[in-house]
Design an enzyme around this catalytic site. Structure first.
Site, PDB file in Angstrom:
ATOM      1  CG  LEU A  88       9.174 -32.837  12.573  1.00 16.01           C
ATOM      2  CD1 LEU A  88       7.972 -33.422  11.851  1.00 16.01           C
ATOM      3  CD2 LEU A  88       8.728 -31.793  13.590  1.00 16.01           C
ATOM      4  CD  GLU A  98      19.899 -37.285  12.889  1.00 13.34           C
ATOM      5  OE1 GLU A  98      19.878 -36.158  13.417  1.00 13.34           O
ATOM      6  OE2 GLU A  98      20.703 -37.631  12.017  1.00 13.34           O
ATOM      7  N   GLY A  99      16.586 -40.993  13.833  1.00 18.43           N
ATOM      8  CA  GLY A  99      16.856 -42.307  14.400  1.00 18.43           C
ATOM      9  C   GLY A  99      17.993 -42.964  13.640  1.00 18.43           C
ATOM     10  CG  PHE A 115      16.876 -47.846  10.957  1.00 15.76           C
ATOM     11  CD1 PHE A 115      17.736 -48.737  10.352  1.00 15.76           C
ATOM     12  CD2 PHE A 115      16.564 -48.014  12.291  1.00 15.76           C
ATOM     13  CE1 PHE A 115      18.284 -49.788  11.066  1.00 15.76           C
ATOM     14  CE2 PHE A 115      17.095 -49.067  13.015  1.00 15.76           C
ATOM     15  CZ  PHE A 115      17.963 -49.961  12.407  1.00 15.76           C
ATOM     16  CG  ASP A 139       9.484 -48.712  17.888  1.00 16.31           C
ATOM     17  OD1 ASP A 139       9.724 -48.851  19.108  1.00 16.31           O
ATOM     18  OD2 ASP A 139      10.098 -47.912  17.164  1.00 16.31           O
TER      19      ASP A 139
HETATM   20  P1  ADP Z   1      11.787 -42.263  13.744  1.00 22.10           P
HETATM   21  O1  ADP Z   1      11.316 -42.642  15.112  1.00 22.10           O
HETATM   22  O2  ADP Z   1      12.191 -43.424  12.917  1.00 22.10           O
HETATM   23  O3  ADP Z   1      12.809 -41.160  13.769  1.00 22.10           O
HETATM   24  P2  ADP Z   1       9.044 -41.352  13.256  1.00 22.10           P
HETATM   25  O4  ADP Z   1       8.240 -41.822  12.099  1.00 22.10           O
HETATM   26  O5  ADP Z   1       8.670 -41.875  14.604  1.00 22.10           O
HETATM   27  O6  ADP Z   1      10.576 -41.633  12.915  1.00 22.10           O
HETATM   28  O7  ADP Z   1       8.994 -39.756  13.279  1.00 22.10           O
HETATM   29  C1  ADP Z   1       9.812 -39.006  14.139  1.00 22.10           C
HETATM   30  C2  ADP Z   1       9.036 -37.873  14.778  1.00 22.10           C
HETATM   31  O8  ADP Z   1       8.501 -37.023  13.776  1.00 22.10           O
HETATM   32  C3  ADP Z   1       7.839 -38.341  15.581  1.00 22.10           C
HETATM   33  O9  ADP Z   1       8.168 -38.680  16.899  1.00 22.10           O
HETATM   34  C4  ADP Z   1       6.921 -37.123  15.510  1.00 22.10           C
HETATM   35  O10 ADP Z   1       7.321 -36.162  16.467  1.00 22.10           O
HETATM   36  C5  ADP Z   1       7.214 -36.566  14.138  1.00 22.10           C
HETATM   37  N1  ADP Z   1       6.243 -37.050  13.130  1.00 22.10           N
HETATM   38  C6  ADP Z   1       6.311 -38.175  12.384  1.00 22.10           C
HETATM   39  N2  ADP Z   1       5.253 -38.308  11.567  1.00 22.10           N
HETATM   40  C7  ADP Z   1       4.475 -37.228  11.781  1.00 22.10           C
HETATM   41  C8  ADP Z   1       3.225 -36.746  11.216  1.00 22.10           C
HETATM   42  N3  ADP Z   1       2.563 -37.422  10.257  1.00 22.10           N
HETATM   43  N4  ADP Z   1       2.739 -35.566  11.675  1.00 22.10           N
HETATM   44  C9  ADP Z   1       3.397 -34.858  12.620  1.00 22.10           C
HETATM   45  N5  ADP Z   1       4.553 -35.247  13.177  1.00 22.10           N
HETATM   46  C10 ADP Z   1       5.107 -36.408  12.775  1.00 22.10           C
HETATM   47 MG    MG Z   2       9.528 -43.147  16.016  1.00 18.96          MG
END
Ligand code: ADP
Ligand code: MG
Length: 352
Positions: free
Chosen positions: A28, A30-31, A33, A167
């Site tokens: 879904l 990838e960042g 961290f 953020d």
């Molecule tokens: P990061 O930005 O650090 O990669 P996020 O916590 O923002 O991590 O999650 C990345 C992506 O995963 C989000 O933009 C969203 O699309 C999806 N995602 C994260 N948490 C959920 C959730 N509880 N339910 C559905 N999708 C989610």
């Molecule tokens: Mg995010």
């Protein structure tokens, strides 16, 4: 003690998981961290669990687990439903933190505002039906109002708990299909000033597209991280002095701007806006004076929408996007703004 016992009992009855319990699905996100996957459980327990989300995080995962645990006790509805977090040390890449949430839904606000249908695509999601009404600015305004109200409501929950998200952006706002509301996700950059967790801002984490102009959330005059008990005693005072929550308000103002102006929904559009605003010394009124005379149809439409009902939308926007943090409104005050006086979408559907 009561709190402690409650937390302990709640913990006992919540499911705990380990690595092998999960079957990895679609990636879904990838960042820098961590990596985020949709997952399902290998052995479905008798109670229907549904899909989950797994984030494999680096060392910052520890703080993110802490923040999520705090949120689920203090303001559960503000954020995605957190299930469990643990240290996974058998991975080849070294220790990782694994965080599990309930899968809230397919779309973030970023996905939704990129659609040509926005904001009508959101209207049917919130109401669960398509309204048989003529399209027009009034209706768009109602939908945008409803989204903003839900976002501010979630943010007020976080801020009242002492958490600054840092953020806030459409990518970190998820539409929860279960509750038909928007919730906040990604507490990876969040800070809890009341207990001194993550006290020194990791300013390199901030997304420059949505970050307020102040570099540090706490004034640079604040001494560097005090010990936890000292921080706990000081932080309500520091909170009052520095109003760190107003950082999130600026970002939220930019989301309102993007919802109102189609031309600022793309990355390049937003970056262009930021450049223009900086040139006007972050004075939104001056910015409007500089662009309105030669505005194209998209820009005019945004101003027109914000000018409805005596310009309440524009007034609210200018009270959020301000250079000085202490001149920005709070989430709670914003919710009491006349922009939200007339009930939003639901009233619209009852009226017909
Ligand atoms: P990061 O930005 O650090 O990669 P996020 O916590 O923002 O991590 O999650 C990345 C992506 O995963 C989000 O933009 C969203 O699309 C999806 N995602 C994260 N948490 C959920 C959730 N509880 N339910 C559905 N999708 C989610
Ligand atoms: Mg995010």
């Amino acid at each position: 003690w009561d709190m402690f016992v409650l937390a302990f009992v709640e913990r006992l009855f919540r499911p705990t998981y380990k690595k092998d319990d999960f079957v990895l699905g679609k990636k879904l996100g990838e960042g820098a961290f961590g990596v985020v996957y949709k997952v399902s459980l290998a052995k479905k327990p008798s109670s229907k669990e549904g899909d989950l989300v797994l984030k494999k995080a680096t060392e910052y995962g520890a703080v993110e687990i802490w923040m999520n645990e705090r949120v689920r006790r203090a303001c559960a509805n503000s954020c995605a439903d957190f299930v469990y977090g643990f240290l996974e040390s058998s991975s080849k890449k070294g220790a990782e933190y694994w965080l599990i949430w309930r899968f809230e839904g397919e779309s973030t606000l970023a996905d939704l505002i990129q659609s040509k249908e926005f904001p009508y695509n959101v209207e049917s999601m919130i109401l669960g039906e398509v309204q048989d009404l003529p399209k027009g600015l009034e209706r768009e305004n109602k939908i945008i109002q409803t989204i903003l109200r839900q976002l501010l409501f979630a943010l007020d929950g976080l801020h009242s708990t002492g958490i600054v998200h840092r953020d806030i952006k459409p990518q970190n706002v998820i539409f929860s299909e279960g509750s038909r509301t928007f919730k906040i996700i990604d507490l990876g950059a969040a800070t809890d000033l009341r207990v001194g967790i993550n006290y020194i801002p990791k300013e390199f984490l901030l997304d420059p597209r949505y970050a307020a102009p102040e570099q540090y959330i706490m004034s640079t005059q604040t001494p560097s991280a005090p010990s936890a008990p000292v921080a706990a005693a000081l932080s309500p005072v520091l909170w009052q002095l520095n109003l760190p929550d107003r950082f999130d308000i600026y970002s939220t103002g930019l989301i309102l701007l993007q919802m109102a102006f189609p031309s600022f929904r793309s990355d390049s559009g937003l970056i262009q806006f930021n450049r223009q605003l900086k040139r006007c010394d972050y004075d939104l009124v001056a910015w409007r004076k500089s662009v309105e005379p030669r505005a194209n149809a998209d820009l005019r439409k945004g101003f027109e929408l914000l000018d409805l009902d005596g310009g309440n939308g524009w007034e609210l926007l200018t009270s959020m996007v301000r250079y000085k943090a202490r001149q920005r409104t709070s989430a709670k005050a914003a919710l009491a703004h006349p922009y939200f006086d007339k009930e939003g979408l639901l009233a619209l559907s009852i009226m017909q």
